[in-house]
Write an enzyme that holds these catalytic residues in place. Structure first.
Site, short mmCIF file in Angstrom:
data_model
loop_
_atom_site.label_atom_id
_atom_site.label_comp_id
_atom_site.label_asym_id
_atom_site.label_seq_id
_atom_site.Cartn_x
_atom_site.Cartn_y
_atom_site.Cartn_z
N CYS A 1 -0.82 34.00 10.46
CA CYS A 1 -0.41 34.54 11.75
C CYS A 1 -0.15 33.44 12.77
O CYS A 1 -0.86 33.33 13.77
CB CYS A 1 -1.47 35.49 12.29
SG CYS A 1 -1.95 36.68 11.07
N GLU B 1 0.84 -1.22 0.00
CA GLU B 1 0.00 0.00 0.00
C GLU B 1 0.87 1.26 0.00
O GLU B 1 0.73 2.12 0.88
CB GLU B 1 -0.89 0.03 1.26
CG GLU B 1 -1.77 -1.19 1.46
CD GLU B 1 -2.41 -1.23 2.86
OE1 GLU B 1 -2.10 -0.36 3.71
OE2 GLU B 1 -3.23 -2.13 3.10
N1 LLP Z 1 -1.50 2.02 4.48
C1 LLP Z 1 -2.00 2.50 5.64
C2 LLP Z 1 -2.91 1.66 6.42
C3 LLP Z 1 -1.65 3.79 6.07
O1 LLP Z 1 -2.13 4.24 7.23
C4 LLP Z 1 -0.77 4.57 5.30
C5 LLP Z 1 -0.38 5.91 5.72
C6 LLP Z 1 -0.28 4.03 4.09
C7 LLP Z 1 -0.66 2.76 3.72
C8 LLP Z 1 0.65 4.79 3.18
O2 LLP Z 1 1.86 5.06 3.81
P1 LLP Z 1 3.08 5.68 2.96
O3 LLP Z 1 3.51 4.65 1.97
O4 LLP Z 1 2.61 6.91 2.32
O5 LLP Z 1 4.12 5.93 4.00
N2 LLP Z 1 0.73 12.72 6.83
C9 LLP Z 1 1.96 12.03 7.12
C10 LLP Z 1 1.93 10.59 6.69
C11 LLP Z 1 0.76 9.83 7.27
C12 LLP Z 1 0.71 8.40 6.84
C13 LLP Z 1 -0.56 7.78 7.27
N3 LLP Z 1 -0.74 6.43 6.83
C14 LLP Z 1 3.12 12.79 6.48
O6 LLP Z 1 2.89 13.82 5.85
O7 LLP Z 1 4.28 12.40 6.62
#
Ligand code: LLP
Length: 413
Positions: free
Chosen positions: A342, A273
């Site tokens: 701000c 994922e």
């Molecule tokens: N699968 C699940 C169940 C997840 O919760 C997430 C991300 C992913 C896949 C994808 O993860 P990735 O491959 O993108 O690392 N807003 C934060 C990142 C939050 C990730 C949440 N879950 C940031 O800007 O670093």
């Protein structure tokens, strides 16, 4: 060739100068490289090619329809966390069959909609959720395909806000609790998989391998039969901080497939994922310098993008590379790049040595394709930025800048 690079002194996305996009679309604007999204997706696909696999793109990373459309064309599936994301995925032409639905708080209405759409799998995160899903599916005369998300209790060594696989985190069920759930046959449920997701922006393969080893041991010790194993997302990208590049999709693939061999050798399909590693490097936020100022302590560069457009620095103190769009030999200055909001948290860089930027000139905030536009808001009644997709020497607007009318459309005096 990098997606963003200088050509004749002008920073371009693929073949298109960012200045051309900013001139036509205005700033702030998110710019994505189609070629880079394709390259990253194909790198994952190649890394897992030796086994049956499915790449379910984590829609939350960047959910703009035009970006989802690229993933649909590449043959991706989707990892969703809300029915809103399913709506977007289907609207972009994706099929429900290749959707996995993650998240600790799925509502009954969301379960019903997802069952009616015929999604591929529910990644269930608690016994109570499984109970409800069984009831909802039985009431519709369906069997919900289910994977149990386990929390393997490994430290992903990333920012605490995006660590998800430790026992103090709210995600998944413990290994011991998973056993009866995986075994328990009940009306309305068909157990098809086992999954985990231990965190995001992981820069080593070891935590993935440790988590997989625990999943494999669980399956082997308890004789659990599965169609697929889903190892989540989490592979990090290089934010240019100079602290070492994370593993490539190829290195990641080799490490996780070695750990998964006891399952894949028995025909279990691998699901991943990834979000950030697919779209992160493909996007930049292009903004214009408004003013500069210096006080006794600091130099500030004030730009027209703000924390509402890209909140990662404010929320996680995260580092994003910053480049002047026009390349020129000039003096540097140590500056804080800040937005107009701000709040002291409204910054993109602190004490960063950058070429001296002048008012009116364009700046690119890089590695912003993931969790940039998707986490943007209207704070300060700022319309969300336009978004543009570049392919070769052409670009198209995939999301227009919001209008003030749109911002208040659902409000009443
Ligand atoms: N699968 C699940 C169940 C997840 O919760 C997430 C991300 C992913 C896949 C994808 O993860 P990735 O491959 O993108 O690392 N807003 C934060 C990142 C939050 C990730 C949440 N879950 C940031 O800007 O670093």
């Amino acid at each position: 060739m990098p997606a963003f690079d200088y050509k004749s002194g002008e920073l371009c996305c693929e073949q298109v100068p960012l200045a051309k996009i900013a001139g036509e679309v205005g700033t702030p604007v998110y710019v994505y490289s189609r070629g880079e999204i394709e390259r990253a997706y194909q790198a994952f696909d190649a890394a897992l090619a030796s086994v049956p696999h499915e790449i379910c793109y984590a829609v939350k990373a960047c959910s703009t329809l035009g970006v989802l459309g690229v993933l649909v064309q590449l043959g991706a599936g989707a990892d969703i966390v809300s029915i809103g994301e399913l709506y977007r995925w289907l609207k972009a032409g994706g099929s429900a069959e290749h959707v996995v639905f993650s998240g600790v708080g799925k509502t009954e209405a969301e379960m019903r909609t997802a069952l009616e759409a015929g999604i591929g799998c529910f990644n269930v995160e608690s016994a109570e959720e499984l109970e409800l899903l069984a009831r909802v599916a039985a009431s519709l005369g369906k069997r919900a395909p289910v994977s149990i998300r386990v929390n393997p209790d490994v430290d992903p060594q990333t920012h605490p806000y995006i660590s998800t696989g430790l026992k103090q985190n709210k995600f998944g069920v413990s290994m011991t609790e998973a056993i009866p759930l995986l075994r328990d046959p009940r009306d309305g449920i068909e157990i098809v998989g086992l999954d985990c997701h231990i965190g995001s922006q992981l820069v080593k393969t070891a935590p993935f391998v440790d988590a997989i080893a625990r999943l494999v041991a669980l399956v082997q010790q308890h004789g659990i039969r599965l169609r697929h194993v889903d190892i989540g997302g989490g592979l990090g990208i290089d934010y240019g901080k100079g602290d070492g590049a994370p593993p490539s999709p190829a290195e990641y693939g080799a490490a996780v497939l070695a750990a998964l061999a006891p399952l894949t050798s028995r025909g279990v399909k691998v699901v991943v994922e990834p979000g950030r590693a697919i779209v992160g490097a493909a996007g930049a936020l292009v903004t214009r310098v408004l003013y500069r100022k210096r006080n006794d302590a600091k130099h500030f560069t004030i730009v027209d993008a703000a924390m509402n457009d890209l909140m990662r620095p404010a929320l996680y103190n995260s580092f994003h590379p910053i480049q002047a769009v026009r390349h020129a030999d000039r003096a540097t200055v140590t500056t804080d790049v800040v937005g107009p909001i701000c709040e002291t948290g409204d910054f993109f860089a602190r004490d960063r040595e950058l070429p001296e930027l002048e008012p009116g000139e364009l700046v690119s905030i890089g590695a912003a394709g993931a969790y940039g536009a998707a986490m943007s808001s209207n704070y300060n009644t700022r319309p969300r930025a336009a978004e543009v997709l570049v392919a070769g020497d052409a670009f198209s607007i995939i999301r227009s800048r919001e209008t003030y009318e749109q911002l208040v459309a659902n409000e009443r005096l």
